[in-house]
Design an enzyme around this catalytic site. Structure first.
Site, PDB file in Angstrom:
ATOM      1  N   ARG A   1       0.353  -1.493   0.161  1.00 22.95           N
ATOM      2  CA  ARG A   1      -0.123   0.342   0.383  1.00 22.95           C
ATOM      3  C   ARG A   1       1.014   1.456   0.289  1.00 22.95           C
ATOM      4  O   ARG A   1       2.150   1.320   0.230  1.00 22.95           O
ATOM      5  CB  ARG A   1      -0.742   0.172   1.193  1.00 22.95           C
ATOM      6  CG  ARG A   1      -0.317   0.579   2.637  1.00 22.95           C
ATOM      7  CD  ARG A   1      -0.591   0.131   4.012  1.00 22.95           C
ATOM      8  NE  ARG A   1      -0.520   0.354   4.856  1.00 22.95           N
ATOM      9  CZ  ARG A   1      -0.771   0.367   6.204  1.00 22.95           C
ATOM     10  NH1 ARG A   1      -1.718   0.096   6.446  1.00 22.95           N
ATOM     11  NH2 ARG A   1       0.063   0.992   6.968  1.00 22.95           N
TER      12      ARG A   1
ATOM     13  N   GLN B   1       3.033   4.837  -0.101  1.00 21.80           N
ATOM     14  CA  GLN B   1       3.899   4.434  -1.120  1.00 21.80           C
ATOM     15  C   GLN B   1       4.724   3.499  -1.787  1.00 21.80           C
ATOM     16  O   GLN B   1       5.008   3.206  -3.552  1.00 21.80           O
ATOM     17  CB  GLN B   1       5.497   5.662  -0.197  1.00 21.80           C
ATOM     18  CG  GLN B   1       4.925   6.652  -0.146  1.00 21.80           C
ATOM     19  CD  GLN B   1       5.903   7.964   1.355  1.00 21.80           C
ATOM     20  OE1 GLN B   1       6.898   7.708   0.700  1.00 21.80           O
ATOM     21  NE2 GLN B   1       6.018   7.641   1.867  1.00 21.80           N
TER      22      GLN B   1
ATOM     23  N   SER C   1      13.467   9.670   4.959  1.00 22.53           N
ATOM     24  CA  SER C   1      12.849  10.995   5.702  1.00 22.53           C
ATOM     25  C   SER C   1      13.061  12.593   5.225  1.00 22.53           C
ATOM     26  O   SER C   1      14.597  12.305   5.403  1.00 22.53           O
ATOM     27  CB  SER C   1      12.656  10.058   6.867  1.00 22.53           C
ATOM     28  OG  SER C   1      11.382  10.901   6.730  1.00 22.53           O
TER      29      SER C   1
ATOM     30  N   ASP D   1       8.854 -10.147   5.599  1.00 19.95           N
ATOM     31  CA  ASP D   1       9.515  -9.687   6.765  1.00 19.95           C
ATOM     32  C   ASP D   1      10.621  -8.598   5.834  1.00 19.95           C
ATOM     33  O   ASP D   1      11.494  -9.808   6.866  1.00 19.95           O
ATOM     34  CB  ASP D   1       9.301 -10.096   8.589  1.00 19.95           C
ATOM     35  CG  ASP D   1      10.229  -8.757   8.896  1.00 19.95           C
ATOM     36  OD1 ASP D   1      10.812  -7.911   8.889  1.00 19.95           O
ATOM     37  OD2 ASP D   1       8.946  -8.486  10.448  1.00 19.95           O
ATOM     38  N   VAL D   2      11.127  -7.771   6.150  1.00 19.97           N
ATOM     39  CA  VAL D   2      12.601  -6.882   5.829  1.00 19.97           C
ATOM     40  C   VAL D   2      14.073  -7.222   6.720  1.00 19.97           C
ATOM     41  O   VAL D   2      14.827  -7.441   6.565  1.00 19.97           O
ATOM     42  CB  VAL D   2      12.586  -5.578   5.427  1.00 19.97           C
ATOM     43  CG1 VAL D   2      12.099  -5.021   4.113  1.00 19.97           C
ATOM     44  CG2 VAL D   2      12.135  -4.190   6.297  1.00 19.97           C
TER      45      VAL D   2
ATOM     46  N   TYR E   1      13.479   7.190  15.334  1.00 25.57           N
ATOM     47  CA  TYR E   1      13.302   7.305  13.248  1.00 25.57           C
ATOM     48  C   TYR E   1      13.811   7.700  12.766  1.00 25.57           C
ATOM     49  O   TYR E   1      14.742   7.690  10.903  1.00 25.57           O
ATOM     50  CB  TYR E   1      11.830   7.725  13.342  1.00 25.57           C
ATOM     51  CG  TYR E   1      11.003   7.540  11.922  1.00 25.57           C
ATOM     52  CD1 TYR E   1      10.664   7.160  11.121  1.00 25.57           C
ATOM     53  CD2 TYR E   1      11.367   8.701  11.488  1.00 25.57           C
ATOM     54  CE1 TYR E   1      10.201   6.344   9.948  1.00 25.57           C
ATOM     55  CE2 TYR E   1      10.724   9.191   9.768  1.00 25.57           C
ATOM     56  CZ  TYR E   1       9.846   8.149   9.227  1.00 25.57           C
ATOM     57  OH  TYR E   1       9.753   7.958   7.993  1.00 25.57           O
TER      58      TYR E   1
ATOM     59  N   ASP F   1       5.426  -7.418   1.197  1.00 30.60           N
ATOM     60  CA  ASP F   1       5.599  -6.742   2.312  1.00 30.60           C
ATOM     61  C   ASP F   1       5.151  -8.153   3.341  1.00 30.60           C
ATOM     62  O   ASP F   1       5.016  -8.832   3.449  1.00 30.60           O
ATOM     63  CB  ASP F   1       4.171  -5.885   1.731  1.00 30.60           C
ATOM     64  CG  ASP F   1       3.088  -4.929   2.943  1.00 30.60           C
ATOM     65  OD1 ASP F   1       3.564  -3.919   1.977  1.00 30.60           O
ATOM     66  OD2 ASP F   1       3.395  -5.056   3.744  1.00 30.60           O
TER      67      ASP F   1
ATOM     68  N   THR G   1      -0.229   8.603   3.293  1.00 25.80           N
ATOM     69  CA  THR G   1      -0.571   7.092   3.407  1.00 25.80           C
ATOM     70  C   THR G   1      -0.938   6.710   4.896  1.00 25.80           C
ATOM     71  O   THR G   1      -1.275   8.057   6.084  1.00 25.80           O
ATOM     72  CB  THR G   1       0.904   6.277   3.241  1.00 25.80           C
ATOM     73  OG1 THR G   1       1.535   6.942   4.322  1.00 25.80           O
ATOM     74  CG2 THR G   1       1.202   6.839   2.068  1.00 25.80           C
TER      75      THR G   1
HETATM   76  P1  NAD Z   1       2.503   2.282   4.597  1.00 26.52           P
HETATM   77  O1  NAD Z   1       2.490   2.246   5.629  1.00 26.52           O
HETATM   78  O2  NAD Z   1       1.682   3.239   4.078  1.00 26.52           O
HETATM   79  O3  NAD Z   1       3.318   1.912   3.847  1.00 26.52           O
HETATM   80  C1  NAD Z   1       4.848   1.214   4.361  1.00 26.52           C
HETATM   81  C2  NAD Z   1       4.654  -0.378   3.617  1.00 26.52           C
HETATM   82  O4  NAD Z   1       5.604  -1.532   4.398  1.00 26.52           O
HETATM   83  C3  NAD Z   1       3.568  -1.084   4.620  1.00 26.52           C
HETATM   84  O5  NAD Z   1       2.919  -1.709   3.523  1.00 26.52           O
HETATM   85  C4  NAD Z   1       4.184  -2.159   5.422  1.00 26.52           C
HETATM   86  O6  NAD Z   1       3.015  -3.575   6.034  1.00 26.52           O
HETATM   87  C5  NAD Z   1       5.604  -2.195   4.806  1.00 26.52           C
HETATM   88  N1  NAD Z   1       5.978  -2.361   6.094  1.00 26.52           N
HETATM   89  C6  NAD Z   1       6.497  -2.108   6.952  1.00 26.52           C
HETATM   90  N2  NAD Z   1       7.231  -3.030   8.093  1.00 26.52           N
HETATM   91  C7  NAD Z   1       7.872  -3.992   7.082  1.00 26.52           C
HETATM   92  C8  NAD Z   1       8.599  -5.543   7.598  1.00 26.52           C
HETATM   93  N3  NAD Z   1       9.111  -5.530   8.465  1.00 26.52           N
HETATM   94  N4  NAD Z   1       8.753  -5.773   6.043  1.00 26.52           N
HETATM   95  C9  NAD Z   1       8.019  -5.550   4.941  1.00 26.52           C
HETATM   96  N5  NAD Z   1       7.145  -4.798   4.555  1.00 26.52           N
HETATM   97  C10 NAD Z   1       6.681  -3.653   5.935  1.00 26.52           C
HETATM   98  O7  NAD Z   1       3.644   4.031   5.032  1.00 26.52           O
HETATM   99  P2  NAD Z   1       4.256   5.007   3.187  1.00 26.52           P
HETATM  100  O8  NAD Z   1       3.662   6.647   4.167  1.00 26.52           O
HETATM  101  O9  NAD Z   1       4.651   4.484   2.406  1.00 26.52           O
HETATM  102  O10 NAD Z   1       5.922   4.853   3.509  1.00 26.52           O
HETATM  103  C11 NAD Z   1       6.347   3.865   3.196  1.00 26.52           C
HETATM  104  C12 NAD Z   1       8.357   4.759   3.538  1.00 26.52           C
HETATM  105  O11 NAD Z   1       8.368   5.557   3.283  1.00 26.52           O
HETATM  106  C13 NAD Z   1       8.738   4.255   4.856  1.00 26.52           C
HETATM  107  O12 NAD Z   1      10.149   4.447   4.712  1.00 26.52           O
HETATM  108  C14 NAD Z   1       8.233   5.684   5.815  1.00 26.52           C
HETATM  109  O13 NAD Z   1       9.465   6.579   6.864  1.00 26.52           O
HETATM  110  C15 NAD Z   1       9.029   6.679   4.604  1.00 26.52           C
HETATM  111  N6  NAD Z   1       8.333   8.077   5.078  1.00 26.52           N
HETATM  112  C16 NAD Z   1       6.607   7.675   4.692  1.00 26.52           C
HETATM  113  C17 NAD Z   1       6.315   9.615   5.003  1.00 26.52           C
HETATM  114  C18 NAD Z   1       4.938   9.856   5.188  1.00 26.52           C
HETATM  115  O14 NAD Z   1       4.983  10.696   5.734  1.00 26.52           O
HETATM  116  N7  NAD Z   1       3.723   8.936   5.285  1.00 26.52           N
HETATM  117  C19 NAD Z   1       7.663  10.428   5.440  1.00 26.52           C
HETATM  118  C20 NAD Z   1       8.312  10.130   5.340  1.00 26.52           C
HETATM  119  C21 NAD Z   1       9.175   8.793   4.651  1.00 26.52           C
END
Ligand code: NAD
Length: 270
Positions: A16, A18, A155, A75-76, A168, A37, A203
Site C-alpha cells: 500500500r 508509497q 525522510s 518481513d525485511v 526514527y 510486504d 498514507t
Molecule cells: P505505509 O504504512 O502506508 O506503508 C509502509 C509499508 O511497509 C506497509 O505496507 C507495511 O506493511 C510495510 N512494512 C512495514 N514493516 C515491514 C517489514 N518489517 N517488512 C516488510 N514490509 C514492511 O507508509 P508509507 O508512508 O507508504 O511509508 C513508506 C516509506 O516512506 C517508509 O519508509 C516511511 O518511513 C517513509 N516516509 C513516510 C512519510 C509519511 O509521511 N508517510 C514521510 C517520510 C518518509
C-alpha cells in the site's frame, strides 16, 4: 516506450501507500516487479497494518498494466526470506535493474522513555531492513552486469532530526550513510544509489495518530522544532514520491548517485 521499459524492479513494503504507488508507476513505465510486504503489524504501532488483500491489490494493478509481478509476504528483518524472494524473482523475470527499499514504520516517544523493544524494532526495520534489501539485491545486479539504480526511502528525519522520533531519525540518518557508502562501492558496476526524503505523505503512516497527538500536547516546544515548509498544504500524495523514484530509476538520472533528493515542500530547508 516506457521510461523503465524492459527493466525489473524490487520494491519492499509494496502492499500500500508509497510502495504500491512506486510499483504501479514502474509497471506503467514498462518494468516487471518483485514485491514484498510483511502484511501484518511488524511492531507495536498506532495505525492499522497492511493486509494480504492490500498486496493482492498492488499485484492486480501491476498486472492490469500488462506487467508481471512476483510477490511474497516477507518481513525485511528476515534476510534469508528476502534473498529467496529476490533470487526467485530474478530467475523468473531474468534480471534486476531497480531496487526501491521502501518498507518502514513510524512510532513516537521521548528517547529516554522509549522501551528497548521500540528502539530495536525501528532500527531493525527502518535501517537493517534496508541493509538486508541491498545485500540481497546487489550481488544479483553485479552478476547481471547491466548496471542499475537503488533508491532508499529515507525522510526529512534523515536530514534533520525530529522531536519524539530519535529512533526514527537515527534509522533514517543511518539509511543515508548506508546509501552513500553503497554508492561508492557499487559505482564500478554502474549501479547508482540515492535516497529520497519525503515529508508528510498521505498514507496510513502519514496520518497524525494518538501517539503523535499526545507527544505534541505534552511537549509544547516540539511543534516549533518540527520546522516549517514552503508550500501549503504540506501533504504529498504517494504519486509525488513515486515520480521522484521513477526519475532516479530511469536513465534520465544516469549521472546522479550518492544524492539526497528531497520531496518535502521545502521542509528540510527552513
Ligand atoms: P505505509 O504504512 O502506508 O506503508 C509502509 C509499508 O511497509 C506497509 O505496507 C507495511 O506493511 C510495510 N512494512 C512495514 N514493516 C515491514 C517489514 N518489517 N517488512 C516488510 N514490509 C514492511 O507508509 P508509507 O508512508 O507508504 O511509508 C513508506 C516509506 O516512506 C517508509 O519508509 C516511511 O518511513 C517513509 N516516509 C513516510 C512519510 C509519511 O509521511 N508517510 C514521510 C517520510 C518518509
Amino acid at each position: 516506450m516506457g521510461r523503465v521499459q524492459g527493466k525489473v524492479a524490487l520494491v519492499t513494503g509494496a502492499a500500500r501507500g508509497q510502495g504500491r504507488a512506486e510499483a504501479v508507476l514502474l509497471a506503467e513505465e514498462g518494468a516487471d516487479v518483485i514485491l514484498c510486504d510483511v502484511c501484518d503489524s511488524p511492531a507495536e504501532l498506532d495505525y492499522p497494518a497492511a493486509t494480504s488483500a492490500d498486496l493482492a491489490e498492488t499485484i492486480r494493478q501491476v498486472e492490469r498494466r500488462g506487467r508481471r509481478a512476483i510477490a511474497a509476504e516477507v518481513d525485511v528483518r528476515d534476510p534469508a526470506a528476502l534473498e529467496e524472494l529476490t533470487r526467485r524473482g530474478v530467475a523468473e523475470l531474468s534480471r534486476l535493474d531497480i531496487v526501491v527499499a521502501n518498507a518502514g514504520i513510524v512510532s513516537w516517544g521521548r528517547f529516554w522513555e522509549m522501551s528497548l523493544e521500540r528502539w530495536r524494532d525501528m532500527i531493525d526495520i527502518n535501517l537493517t531492513g534496508v541493509f538486508h534489501t541491498l545485500r540481497a539485491a546487489a550481488p544479483l545486479m553485479i552478476e547481471a552486469g547491466n548496471g542499475g539504480s537503488i533508491i532508499c526511502i529515507s525522510s526529512v528525519a534523515g536530514l534533520k532530526s525530529l522531536p519524539g522520533q530519535a529512533h526514527y531519525s537515527a534509522a533514517k540518518h543511518g539509511v543515508v550513510g548506508l546509501a552513500k557508502s553503497a554508492a561508492i562501492e557499487l559505482a564500478p558496476y554502474r549501479i547508482r544509489v540515492n535516497t529520497v526524503h519525503p515529508w508528510a505523505v498521505d498514507t496510513a503512516m502519514g496520518q497524525m495518530g494518538p501517539e503523535a497527538e499526545k507527544i505534541f500536547a505534552d511537549n509544547p516546544s516540539f511543534s516549533a522544532a518540527m520546522g516549517q515548509y514552503l508550500f501549503d498544504p504540506p501533504i504529498s500524495q504517494p504519486a509525488d514520491i513515486a515520480n521522484a523514484v521513477l526519475f532516479l530509476a530511469s536513465e534520465e538520472s544516469r549521472t546522479v548517485t550518492g544524492t539526497q533528493l528531497t520531496v518535502d515542500h521545502g521542509a528540510s530547508k527552513i
